[in-house]
Design a protein around this motif. Structure first.
Motif, PDB file in Angstrom:
ATOM      1  N   VAL A  23       0.836  -1.203   0.000  1.00  0.00           N
ATOM      2  CA  VAL A  23       0.000   0.000   0.000  1.00  0.00           C
ATOM      3  C   VAL A  23       0.872   1.254   0.000  1.00  0.00           C
ATOM      4  CG1 VAL A  23      -1.628   1.372   1.378  1.00  0.00           C
ATOM      5  CG2 VAL A  23      -2.040  -1.068   1.008  1.00  0.00           C
ATOM      6  N   ARG A  24       1.912   1.272   0.812  1.00  0.00           N
ATOM      7  CA  ARG A  24       2.806   2.442   0.840  1.00  0.00           C
ATOM      8  C   ARG A  24       3.413   2.707  -0.532  1.00  0.00           C
ATOM      9  NH1 ARG A  24       3.573   4.316   5.891  1.00  0.00           N
ATOM     10  NH2 ARG A  24       3.208   2.890   7.615  1.00  0.00           N
ATOM     11  N   LEU A  25       3.803   1.648  -1.227  1.00  0.00           N
ATOM     12  CA  LEU A  25       4.376   1.811  -2.558  1.00  0.00           C
ATOM     13  C   LEU A  25       3.313   2.242  -3.564  1.00  0.00           C
ATOM     14  CD1 LEU A  25       6.830  -1.204  -2.500  1.00  0.00           C
ATOM     15  CD2 LEU A  25       7.427   1.218  -2.435  1.00  0.00           C
ATOM     16  N   LEU A  26       2.105   1.738  -3.408  1.00  0.00           N
ATOM     17  CA  LEU A  26       0.996   2.190  -4.260  1.00  0.00           C
ATOM     18  C   LEU A  26       0.762   3.684  -4.084  1.00  0.00           C
ATOM     19  CD1 LEU A  26      -1.785  -0.518  -3.811  1.00  0.00           C
ATOM     20  CD2 LEU A  26      -0.649   0.107  -5.934  1.00  0.00           C
ATOM     21  N   LEU A  27       0.804   4.123  -2.839  1.00  0.00           N
ATOM     22  CA  LEU A  27       0.589   5.546  -2.552  1.00  0.00           C
ATOM     23  C   LEU A  27       1.691   6.413  -3.146  1.00  0.00           C
ATOM     24  CD1 LEU A  27      -0.714   5.301   1.114  1.00  0.00           C
ATOM     25  CD2 LEU A  27      -2.024   5.976  -0.908  1.00  0.00           C
ATOM     26  N   ARG A  28       2.843   5.821  -3.433  1.00  0.00           N
ATOM     27  CA  ARG A  28       3.943   6.537  -4.079  1.00  0.00           C
ATOM     28  C   ARG A  28       3.851   6.439  -5.598  1.00  0.00           C
ATOM     29  NH1 ARG A  28       8.941   3.983  -1.283  1.00  0.00           N
ATOM     30  NH2 ARG A  28       9.973   4.917  -3.068  1.00  0.00           N
ATOM     31  N   GLY A  29       2.770   5.824  -6.097  1.00  0.00           N
ATOM     32  CA  GLY A  29       2.536   5.758  -7.528  1.00  0.00           C
ATOM     33  C   GLY A  29       3.254   4.632  -8.250  1.00  0.00           C
ATOM     34  N   LYS A  30       3.698   3.631  -7.521  1.00  0.00           N
ATOM     35  CA  LYS A  30       4.441   2.520  -8.124  1.00  0.00           C
ATOM     36  C   LYS A  30       3.503   1.551  -8.853  1.00  0.00           C
ATOM     37  CE  LYS A  30       8.463   3.549  -6.218  1.00  0.00           C
ATOM     38  NZ  LYS A  30       9.699   3.748  -6.918  1.00  0.00           N
ATOM     39  N   ARG A  31       3.997   0.992  -9.937  1.00  0.00           N
ATOM     40  CA  ARG A  31       3.291  -0.059 -10.674  1.00  0.00           C
ATOM     41  C   ARG A  31       3.601  -1.400 -10.024  1.00  0.00           C
ATOM     42  NH1 ARG A  31       5.915   1.860 -15.916  1.00  0.00           N
ATOM     43  NH2 ARG A  31       4.721   3.724 -16.404  1.00  0.00           N
ATOM     44  N   ASN A  32       2.800  -2.416 -10.374  1.00  0.00           N
ATOM     45  CA  ASN A  32       3.024  -3.754  -9.817  1.00  0.00           C
ATOM     46  C   ASN A  32       4.444  -4.234 -10.069  1.00  0.00           C
ATOM     47  OD1 ASN A  32       0.390  -3.768  -8.968  1.00  0.00           O
ATOM     48  ND2 ASN A  32      -0.243  -5.491 -10.222  1.00  0.00           N
ATOM     49  N   SER A  33       4.955  -4.020 -11.274  1.00  0.00           N
ATOM     50  CA  SER A  33       6.314  -4.489 -11.593  1.00  0.00           C
ATOM     51  C   SER A  33       7.359  -3.764 -10.755  1.00  0.00           C
ATOM     52  CB  SER A  33       6.612  -4.312 -13.076  1.00  0.00           C
ATOM     53  OG  SER A  33       6.500  -2.957 -13.461  1.00  0.00           O
ATOM     54  N   GLU A  34       7.133  -2.491 -10.477  1.00  0.00           N
ATOM     55  CA  GLU A  34       8.062  -1.724  -9.637  1.00  0.00           C
ATOM     56  C   GLU A  34       7.985  -2.177  -8.181  1.00  0.00           C
ATOM     57  OE1 GLU A  34       8.174   2.534 -11.959  1.00  0.00           O
ATOM     58  OE2 GLU A  34       6.363   2.041 -10.834  1.00  0.00           O
ATOM     59  N   SER A  69      -6.878   3.776   1.448  1.00  0.00           N
ATOM     60  CA  SER A  69      -5.684   3.731   2.287  1.00  0.00           C
ATOM     61  C   SER A  69      -5.127   5.104   2.623  1.00  0.00           C
ATOM     62  CB  SER A  69      -4.589   2.932   1.579  1.00  0.00           C
ATOM     63  OG  SER A  69      -5.054   1.662   1.253  1.00  0.00           O
ATOM     64  N   GLN A  70      -5.434   6.094   1.835  1.00  0.00           N
ATOM     65  CA  GLN A  70      -4.815   7.411   1.992  1.00  0.00           C
ATOM     66  C   GLN A  70      -4.975   7.991   3.390  1.00  0.00           C
ATOM     67  OE1 GLN A  70      -6.347   9.684  -1.324  1.00  0.00           O
ATOM     68  NE2 GLN A  70      -4.299   9.757  -2.201  1.00  0.00           N
ATOM     69  N   ALA A  71      -6.148   7.908   3.952  1.00  0.00           N
ATOM     70  CA  ALA A  71      -6.384   8.503   5.272  1.00  0.00           C
ATOM     71  C   ALA A  71      -5.507   7.867   6.338  1.00  0.00           C
ATOM     72  CB  ALA A  71      -7.849   8.377   5.653  1.00  0.00           C
TER      73      ALA A  71
END
Length: 82
Positions: A23-34, A69-71
């Motif tokens: 989730v933290r990486l998603l919030l940083r805009g990462k793609r699944n591969s990243e 997740s943002q909140a």
């Protein structure tokens, strides 16, 4: 009581440590591969975690995972390491 120095938000008791990392990486805009590269996982494993996250958060898309997740994660210092 656990020694969870994680976030106290509503997601805190529902997500595993690995799910929190994703989730933290998603919030940083990462793609699944990243995300897979950063966490030394396969892209297929990350996709499986995404499915699990959507189920746990009762959402239907990647965007909704981020919004739900943002909140909980906003304002929290990132504990991710490279």
């Amino acid at each position: 009581m656990s020694s969870a120095s994680h976030r106290p938000g509503p997601l805190g008791n529902r997500l595993s440590v690995r799910e929190e990392q994703i989730v933290r990486l998603l919030l940083r805009g990462k793609r699944n591969s990243e995300i897979a590269d950063e966490l030394s996982l396969s892209a297929k494993t990350v996709k499986g975690y995404m499915t699990t996250l959507m189920t746990k958060l009762n959402v239907r898309s990647r965007l909704e995972v981020v919004l739900a997740s943002q909140a909980d994660f906003s304002g929290q210092p990132s504990a991710s390491s490279r």
